[in-house]
Motif scaffolding. Structure first.
Motif, PDB file in Angstrom:
ATOM      1  N   SER A  74     -26.353 -45.971  21.041  1.00  0.00           N
ATOM      2  CA  SER A  74     -26.391 -47.214  20.254  1.00  0.00           C
ATOM      3  C   SER A  74     -26.251 -48.431  21.180  1.00  0.00           C
ATOM      4  O   SER A  74     -26.886 -49.467  20.945  1.00  0.00           O
ATOM      5  CB  SER A  74     -25.324 -47.218  19.158  1.00  0.00           C
ATOM      6  OG  SER A  74     -24.036 -47.179  19.701  1.00  0.00           O
ATOM      7  N   PHE A 104     -29.638 -48.846  22.959  1.00  0.00           N
ATOM      8  CA  PHE A 104     -30.626 -49.374  22.031  1.00  0.00           C
ATOM      9  C   PHE A 104     -30.381 -50.851  21.736  1.00  0.00           C
ATOM     10  O   PHE A 104     -31.313 -51.658  21.774  1.00  0.00           O
ATOM     11  CB  PHE A 104     -30.637 -48.557  20.738  1.00  0.00           C
ATOM     12  CG  PHE A 104     -31.677 -49.021  19.771  1.00  0.00           C
ATOM     13  CD1 PHE A 104     -33.030 -48.842  20.035  1.00  0.00           C
ATOM     14  CD2 PHE A 104     -31.317 -49.670  18.613  1.00  0.00           C
ATOM     15  CE1 PHE A 104     -33.998 -49.293  19.162  1.00  0.00           C
ATOM     16  CE2 PHE A 104     -32.283 -50.124  17.716  1.00  0.00           C
ATOM     17  CZ  PHE A 104     -33.628 -49.929  17.997  1.00  0.00           C
ATOM     18  N   LEU A 128     -33.171 -45.119  19.794  1.00  0.00           N
ATOM     19  CA  LEU A 128     -32.787 -45.284  18.384  1.00  0.00           C
ATOM     20  C   LEU A 128     -32.561 -43.949  17.689  1.00  0.00           C
ATOM     21  O   LEU A 128     -31.560 -43.784  16.986  1.00  0.00           O
ATOM     22  CB  LEU A 128     -33.842 -46.089  17.612  1.00  0.00           C
ATOM     23  CG  LEU A 128     -33.621 -46.188  16.092  1.00  0.00           C
ATOM     24  CD1 LEU A 128     -32.272 -46.805  15.763  1.00  0.00           C
ATOM     25  CD2 LEU A 128     -34.744 -46.960  15.423  1.00  0.00           C
ATOM     26  N   LEU A 178     -27.822 -49.027  11.416  1.00  0.00           N
ATOM     27  CA  LEU A 178     -28.929 -48.413  12.155  1.00  0.00           C
ATOM     28  C   LEU A 178     -30.075 -48.014  11.224  1.00  0.00           C
ATOM     29  O   LEU A 178     -31.244 -48.054  11.615  1.00  0.00           O
ATOM     30  CB  LEU A 178     -28.434 -47.215  12.967  1.00  0.00           C
ATOM     31  CG  LEU A 178     -27.538 -47.583  14.160  1.00  0.00           C
ATOM     32  CD1 LEU A 178     -26.955 -46.330  14.808  1.00  0.00           C
ATOM     33  CD2 LEU A 178     -28.291 -48.428  15.174  1.00  0.00           C
ATOM     34  N   THR A 191     -37.994 -51.594  11.309  1.00  0.00           N
ATOM     35  CA  THR A 191     -38.965 -51.202  12.326  1.00  0.00           C
ATOM     36  C   THR A 191     -40.208 -50.592  11.683  1.00  0.00           C
ATOM     37  O   THR A 191     -41.333 -50.973  12.005  1.00  0.00           O
ATOM     38  CB  THR A 191     -38.333 -50.202  13.318  1.00  0.00           C
ATOM     39  OG1 THR A 191     -37.228 -50.846  13.964  1.00  0.00           O
ATOM     40  CG2 THR A 191     -39.333 -49.713  14.352  1.00  0.00           C
ATOM     41  N   ARG A 197     -33.363 -56.675  13.122  1.00  0.00           N
ATOM     42  CA  ARG A 197     -32.966 -55.369  13.651  1.00  0.00           C
ATOM     43  C   ARG A 197     -32.079 -55.496  14.884  1.00  0.00           C
ATOM     44  O   ARG A 197     -31.214 -54.648  15.114  1.00  0.00           O
ATOM     45  CB  ARG A 197     -34.181 -54.473  13.894  1.00  0.00           C
ATOM     46  CG  ARG A 197     -35.130 -54.924  14.952  1.00  0.00           C
ATOM     47  CD  ARG A 197     -36.387 -54.075  14.960  1.00  0.00           C
ATOM     48  NE  ARG A 197     -37.218 -54.438  16.096  1.00  0.00           N
ATOM     49  CZ  ARG A 197     -38.136 -53.659  16.601  1.00  0.00           C
ATOM     50  NH1 ARG A 197     -38.357 -52.473  16.083  1.00  0.00           N
ATOM     51  NH2 ARG A 197     -38.848 -54.062  17.629  1.00  0.00           N
ATOM     52  N   ALA A 200     -28.441 -53.818  15.035  1.00  0.00           N
ATOM     53  CA  ALA A 200     -28.116 -52.869  16.104  1.00  0.00           C
ATOM     54  C   ALA A 200     -26.886 -53.302  16.893  1.00  0.00           C
ATOM     55  O   ALA A 200     -26.024 -52.479  17.227  1.00  0.00           O
ATOM     56  CB  ALA A 200     -29.310 -52.696  17.039  1.00  0.00           C
TER      57      ALA A 200
END
Length: 161
Positions: A11, A14, A55, A84, A91, A128, A132
Motif C-alpha cells: 500500500s 502504491f 495495487l 483501496l 481506476t 484515487r 490510497a
C-alpha cells in the motif's frame, strides 16, 4: 504479523507511485497537446503494469488483514480496504477507459478534446491518490498503535532518579 507488513509495503509503494504520477501530471498542465500526448504514451507503456503489481497485492493483503484482525485493528483494516476499493473502482470506471483511448492518440494530431480528457483523468487520479494515501496512513497509524500497545509499561516509580 507478516500480513500487516506486506499490506503496509504494497500500500505504501502504491500510494507513493500515485503521488509521483500526480506530480508528473500536474507539471504537464503547463504544456500543450503534443507534449501531453507524448508523455502519456510513454506513461502508458509500463505504468499500468506497475500499478497492477502494487495495487492488487495491497488490496488482497489489506482485505485479508481486515478478515483476520480483531478489535480496532480490524476496523482500521476494513477502512483501509474500503479506501483501496475506491481506488480500484475509480481506476476501472474512469482511468483505464481513458488510458485505453489514449493509446490510439497521435502526437502530431491529438484529439480536439484532449484537455477535457486530461482533466477528467487527472480528477479521477486525484481521487484515487487521496484514497490510497489515506489507506496507507490508516495502516501505518494502526501498526504504530499496535506496537505501542505491545510495548511493556515501566511504572513511574521504578525509574531511577
Amino acid at each position: 504479523m507478516a500480513l500487516r507488513g506486506v499490506s503496509l509495503f504494497f500500500s505504501g509503494l502504491f500510494a507513493g507511485f500515485l503521488v509521483c504520477v500526480m506530480v508528473l501530471e500536474n507539471s504537464l498542465r503547463s504544456f500543450g497537446a503534443a507534449v501531453y500526448t507524448q508523455v502519456r504514451l510513454v506513461e502508458l507503456d509500463s505504468l499500468d503494469k506497475l500499478a497492477s503489481v502494487t495495487l492488487i497485492p495491497a488490496l488482497v493483503t489489506t482485505v485479508a488483514l481486515a478478515i483476520w484482525s480483531r478489535g480496532n485493528s480490524r476496523r482500521s483494516a476494513f477502512v483501509a480496504a474500503a479506501l483501496l476499493v475506491v481506488v480500484f473502482v475509480t481506476t476501472f470506471a474512469v482511468n483505464l477507459p481513458i488510458n485505453s483511448d489514449q493509446l490510439s492518440w497521435s502526437v502530431q494530431q491529438p484529439p480536439a478534446d484532449w484537455a477535457a480528457v486530461r482533466d477528467r483523468w487527472q480528477a479521477a487520479h486525484a481521487v484515487r491518490t487521496v484514497a490510497a494515501v489515506l489507506a496507507f496512513v490508516v495502516l501505518v497509524s494502526t501498526a504504530v498503535r499496535r506496537r505501542e500497545a505491545a510495548r511493556p509499561r515501566v511504572p513511574a516509580d521504578s525509574v531511577a532518579g
